[in-house]
Design a protein around this motif. Structure first.
Motif, PDB file in Angstrom:
ATOM      1  N   GLY A  99      63.973 125.457  69.287  1.00  0.00           N
ATOM      2  CA  GLY A  99      65.067 126.277  68.799  1.00  0.00           C
ATOM      3  C   GLY A  99      64.568 127.641  68.387  1.00  0.00           C
ATOM      4  O   GLY A  99      63.367 127.937  68.463  1.00  0.00           O
ATOM      5  N   TYR A 100      65.495 128.510  67.957  1.00  0.00           N
ATOM      6  CA  TYR A 100      65.145 129.879  67.585  1.00  0.00           C
ATOM      7  C   TYR A 100      66.051 130.302  66.429  1.00  0.00           C
ATOM      8  O   TYR A 100      67.230 130.557  66.622  1.00  0.00           O
ATOM      9  CB  TYR A 100      65.336 130.810  68.786  1.00  0.00           C
ATOM     10  CG  TYR A 100      64.630 132.143  68.708  1.00  0.00           C
ATOM     11  CD1 TYR A 100      64.917 133.053  67.699  1.00  0.00           C
ATOM     12  CD2 TYR A 100      63.682 132.500  69.658  1.00  0.00           C
ATOM     13  CE1 TYR A 100      64.276 134.287  67.641  1.00  0.00           C
ATOM     14  CE2 TYR A 100      63.032 133.729  69.611  1.00  0.00           C
ATOM     15  CZ  TYR A 100      63.338 134.616  68.599  1.00  0.00           C
ATOM     16  OH  TYR A 100      62.705 135.833  68.542  1.00  0.00           O
ATOM     17  N   LEU A 101      65.467 130.351  65.240  1.00  0.00           N
ATOM     18  CA  LEU A 101      66.205 130.749  64.043  1.00  0.00           C
ATOM     19  C   LEU A 101      65.744 132.131  63.579  1.00  0.00           C
ATOM     20  O   LEU A 101      64.587 132.495  63.774  1.00  0.00           O
ATOM     21  CB  LEU A 101      65.977 129.740  62.917  1.00  0.00           C
ATOM     22  CG  LEU A 101      66.560 128.341  63.138  1.00  0.00           C
ATOM     23  CD1 LEU A 101      66.022 127.372  62.094  1.00  0.00           C
ATOM     24  CD2 LEU A 101      68.085 128.381  63.093  1.00  0.00           C
ATOM     25  N   LEU A 102      66.667 132.860  62.964  1.00  0.00           N
ATOM     26  CA  LEU A 102      66.359 134.189  62.454  1.00  0.00           C
ATOM     27  C   LEU A 102      66.136 134.143  60.951  1.00  0.00           C
ATOM     28  O   LEU A 102      66.818 133.411  60.227  1.00  0.00           O
ATOM     29  CB  LEU A 102      67.492 135.160  62.773  1.00  0.00           C
ATOM     30  CG  LEU A 102      67.731 135.431  64.269  1.00  0.00           C
ATOM     31  CD1 LEU A 102      68.954 136.327  64.442  1.00  0.00           C
ATOM     32  CD2 LEU A 102      66.507 136.069  64.918  1.00  0.00           C
ATOM     33  N   LYS A 103      65.192 134.941  60.476  1.00  0.00           N
ATOM     34  CA  LYS A 103      64.905 134.999  59.049  1.00  0.00           C
ATOM     35  C   LYS A 103      66.080 135.584  58.268  1.00  0.00           C
ATOM     36  O   LYS A 103      66.178 135.390  57.044  1.00  0.00           O
ATOM     37  CB  LYS A 103      63.649 135.839  58.794  1.00  0.00           C
ATOM     38  CG  LYS A 103      62.372 135.231  59.366  1.00  0.00           C
ATOM     39  CD  LYS A 103      61.196 136.172  59.174  1.00  0.00           C
ATOM     40  CE  LYS A 103      59.955 135.663  59.853  1.00  0.00           C
ATOM     41  NZ  LYS A 103      58.826 136.602  59.765  1.00  0.00           N
ATOM     42  N   THR A 104      66.967 136.294  58.967  1.00  0.00           N
ATOM     43  CA  THR A 104      68.136 136.862  58.292  1.00  0.00           C
ATOM     44  C   THR A 104      69.189 135.787  57.996  1.00  0.00           C
ATOM     45  O   THR A 104      70.118 136.030  57.230  1.00  0.00           O
ATOM     46  CB  THR A 104      68.764 137.966  59.157  1.00  0.00           C
ATOM     47  OG1 THR A 104      68.978 137.468  60.486  1.00  0.00           O
ATOM     48  CG2 THR A 104      67.855 139.178  59.230  1.00  0.00           C
ATOM     49  N   GLU A 120      69.267 115.104  67.747  1.00  0.00           N
ATOM     50  CA  GLU A 120      68.920 115.847  68.960  1.00  0.00           C
ATOM     51  C   GLU A 120      69.521 117.251  68.957  1.00  0.00           C
ATOM     52  O   GLU A 120      69.681 117.872  70.009  1.00  0.00           O
ATOM     53  CB  GLU A 120      69.358 115.099  70.226  1.00  0.00           C
ATOM     54  CG  GLU A 120      68.574 113.828  70.465  1.00  0.00           C
ATOM     55  CD  GLU A 120      67.077 114.085  70.680  1.00  0.00           C
ATOM     56  OE1 GLU A 120      66.710 114.766  71.636  1.00  0.00           O
ATOM     57  OE2 GLU A 120      66.284 113.589  69.863  1.00  0.00           O
ATOM     58  N   GLY A 121      69.891 117.732  67.757  1.00  0.00           N
ATOM     59  CA  GLY A 121      70.389 119.100  67.674  1.00  0.00           C
ATOM     60  C   GLY A 121      69.266 120.107  67.879  1.00  0.00           C
ATOM     61  O   GLY A 121      68.117 119.849  67.561  1.00  0.00           O
ATOM     62  N   ARG A 122      69.617 121.252  68.424  1.00  0.00           N
ATOM     63  CA  ARG A 122      68.629 122.293  68.682  1.00  0.00           C
ATOM     64  C   ARG A 122      68.981 123.481  67.793  1.00  0.00           C
ATOM     65  O   ARG A 122      70.025 124.104  67.963  1.00  0.00           O
ATOM     66  CB  ARG A 122      68.638 122.667  70.161  1.00  0.00           C
ATOM     67  CG  ARG A 122      68.427 121.443  71.038  1.00  0.00           C
ATOM     68  CD  ARG A 122      68.382 121.765  72.522  1.00  0.00           C
ATOM     69  NE  ARG A 122      67.131 122.396  72.877  1.00  0.00           N
ATOM     70  CZ  ARG A 122      67.001 123.667  73.216  1.00  0.00           C
ATOM     71  NH1 ARG A 122      68.046 124.455  73.206  1.00  0.00           N
ATOM     72  NH2 ARG A 122      65.836 124.156  73.541  1.00  0.00           N
ATOM     73  N   PRO A 123      68.122 123.815  66.814  1.00  0.00           N
ATOM     74  CA  PRO A 123      68.463 124.841  65.823  1.00  0.00           C
ATOM     75  C   PRO A 123      68.450 126.257  66.413  1.00  0.00           C
ATOM     76  O   PRO A 123      67.428 126.724  66.905  1.00  0.00           O
ATOM     77  CB  PRO A 123      67.355 124.697  64.763  1.00  0.00           C
ATOM     78  CG  PRO A 123      66.665 123.414  65.059  1.00  0.00           C
ATOM     79  CD  PRO A 123      66.832 123.182  66.519  1.00  0.00           C
ATOM     80  N   PHE A 124      69.593 126.917  66.329  1.00  0.00           N
ATOM     81  CA  PHE A 124      69.701 128.316  66.745  1.00  0.00           C
ATOM     82  C   PHE A 124      70.549 129.060  65.722  1.00  0.00           C
ATOM     83  O   PHE A 124      71.531 128.530  65.220  1.00  0.00           O
ATOM     84  CB  PHE A 124      70.386 128.444  68.112  1.00  0.00           C
ATOM     85  CG  PHE A 124      69.528 128.068  69.285  1.00  0.00           C
ATOM     86  CD1 PHE A 124      68.714 129.005  69.902  1.00  0.00           C
ATOM     87  CD2 PHE A 124      69.534 126.765  69.771  1.00  0.00           C
ATOM     88  CE1 PHE A 124      67.922 128.661  70.974  1.00  0.00           C
ATOM     89  CE2 PHE A 124      68.744 126.408  70.849  1.00  0.00           C
ATOM     90  CZ  PHE A 124      67.936 127.356  71.459  1.00  0.00           C
ATOM     91  N   SER A 125      70.165 130.305  65.440  1.00  0.00           N
ATOM     92  CA  SER A 125      71.056 131.194  64.707  1.00  0.00           C
ATOM     93  C   SER A 125      72.143 131.657  65.670  1.00  0.00           C
ATOM     94  O   SER A 125      71.921 131.697  66.886  1.00  0.00           O
ATOM     95  CB  SER A 125      70.280 132.400  64.155  1.00  0.00           C
ATOM     96  OG  SER A 125      69.369 131.978  63.155  1.00  0.00           O
ATOM     97  N   PRO A 126      73.332 131.987  65.168  1.00  0.00           N
ATOM     98  CA  PRO A 126      74.432 132.379  66.063  1.00  0.00           C
ATOM     99  C   PRO A 126      74.052 133.484  67.053  1.00  0.00           C
ATOM    100  O   PRO A 126      74.441 133.441  68.221  1.00  0.00           O
ATOM    101  CB  PRO A 126      75.520 132.855  65.093  1.00  0.00           C
ATOM    102  CG  PRO A 126      75.254 132.072  63.846  1.00  0.00           C
ATOM    103  CD  PRO A 126      73.757 131.943  63.760  1.00  0.00           C
ATOM    104  N   GLU A 127      73.275 134.476  66.575  1.00  0.00           N
ATOM    105  CA  GLU A 127      72.904 135.582  67.469  1.00  0.00           C
ATOM    106  C   GLU A 127      72.036 135.105  68.624  1.00  0.00           C
ATOM    107  O   GLU A 127      72.151 135.613  69.743  1.00  0.00           O
ATOM    108  CB  GLU A 127      72.154 136.668  66.690  1.00  0.00           C
ATOM    109  CG  GLU A 127      72.967 137.305  65.573  1.00  0.00           C
ATOM    110  CD  GLU A 127      72.736 136.618  64.229  1.00  0.00           C
ATOM    111  OE1 GLU A 127      72.842 137.328  63.210  1.00  0.00           O
ATOM    112  OE2 GLU A 127      72.473 135.405  64.214  1.00  0.00           O
ATOM    113  N   THR A 128      71.147 134.149  68.368  1.00  0.00           N
ATOM    114  CA  THR A 128      70.263 133.697  69.436  1.00  0.00           C
ATOM    115  C   THR A 128      70.974 132.747  70.389  1.00  0.00           C
ATOM    116  O   THR A 128      70.634 132.666  71.564  1.00  0.00           O
ATOM    117  CB  THR A 128      68.987 133.037  68.876  1.00  0.00           C
ATOM    118  OG1 THR A 128      69.343 131.927  68.048  1.00  0.00           O
ATOM    119  CG2 THR A 128      68.181 134.038  68.066  1.00  0.00           C
TER     120      THR A 128
END
Length: 204
Positions: A99-104, A120-128
């Motif tokens: 996944g790809y999370l943002l520090k913001t 099985e969720g894949r962590p993403f920030s909305p922007e990514t």
């Protein structure tokens, strides 16, 4: 309780994340390192989740994903960065990031996203997540996958859980799982990151 490893060169941020997760009842930080080379020296802790910055003193965290996977087998690597370039998101997934999370993003959002990994969720920030949408708008080439199978892969590439895919396609969770087994076999992949990497390449 899930064990977390953290690779972040900003000492203040590293302390904030470590204190936050250690104060929770869900996660425990088993190590925190300021650089990739320091993390590779760790042999007595294999975290279930590794939070990885991109811009590090010894190079790109994204480029180091395959090496870190060798050092921490079975660990799900999540990019945690202030950089939100679409190409970086795509490259991270292709290299094996989960996944790809943002520090913001808020700490609560990051915490909740990591908790969904069990399903099985894949962590993403909305922007990514939007980066993945942008990367999958081209007309697809020929493939052995059926139209329904392609729909499932597309939805998975958007970060949706199996249950949400089932609801959107009006099919059962069991049917989604059966389709995934066939898809994995046809594409010769073994994980969702590999599946998403294939789709990003296929649909560009």
């Amino acid at each position: 309780m899930k064990n977390i490893g953290l690779i972040e060169d900003n000492e203040s941020l590293r302390a904030v994340f470590t204190a936050y997760f250690n104060a929770s009842s869900t996660f425990d930080v088993v190590f925190s390192a300021g650089d990739i080379k320091d993390a590779l020296q760790i042999k007595d802790a294999v975290p279930q989740i590794l939070l990885l910055d991109v811009d590090l003193p010894s190079g790109s965290g994204i480029d180091a994903i395959p090496l870190l996977q060798q050092n921490f087998p079975g660990t799900k690597i999540i990019i945690l960065s202030s950089l939100k370039d679409a190409n970086l998101t795509k490259q991270a997934i292709q290299n094996g990031a989960w996944g790809y999370l943002l520090k913001t993003s808020s700490l609560d959002y990051i915490n909740e996203s990591l908790m969904r990994i069990d399903d099985e969720g894949r962590p993403f920030s909305p922007e990514t997540i939007s980066h993945l949408f942008k990367q999958t708008t081209a007309a697809p080439q020929e493939t052995s996958l059926t139209k329904r199978e392609l729909e499932i892969v597309r939805l998975m590439s958007e970060g949706k859980l199996n249950k949400l895919v089932a609801d959107e396609l009006c099919i059962s969770h069991f049917t989604v799982n059966q389709h995934l087994k066939h898809i994995y076999k046809k594409l010769n992949v073994n994980s969702k990151p590999e599946l998403v990497a294939w789709y990003l390449s296929y649909a560009r």
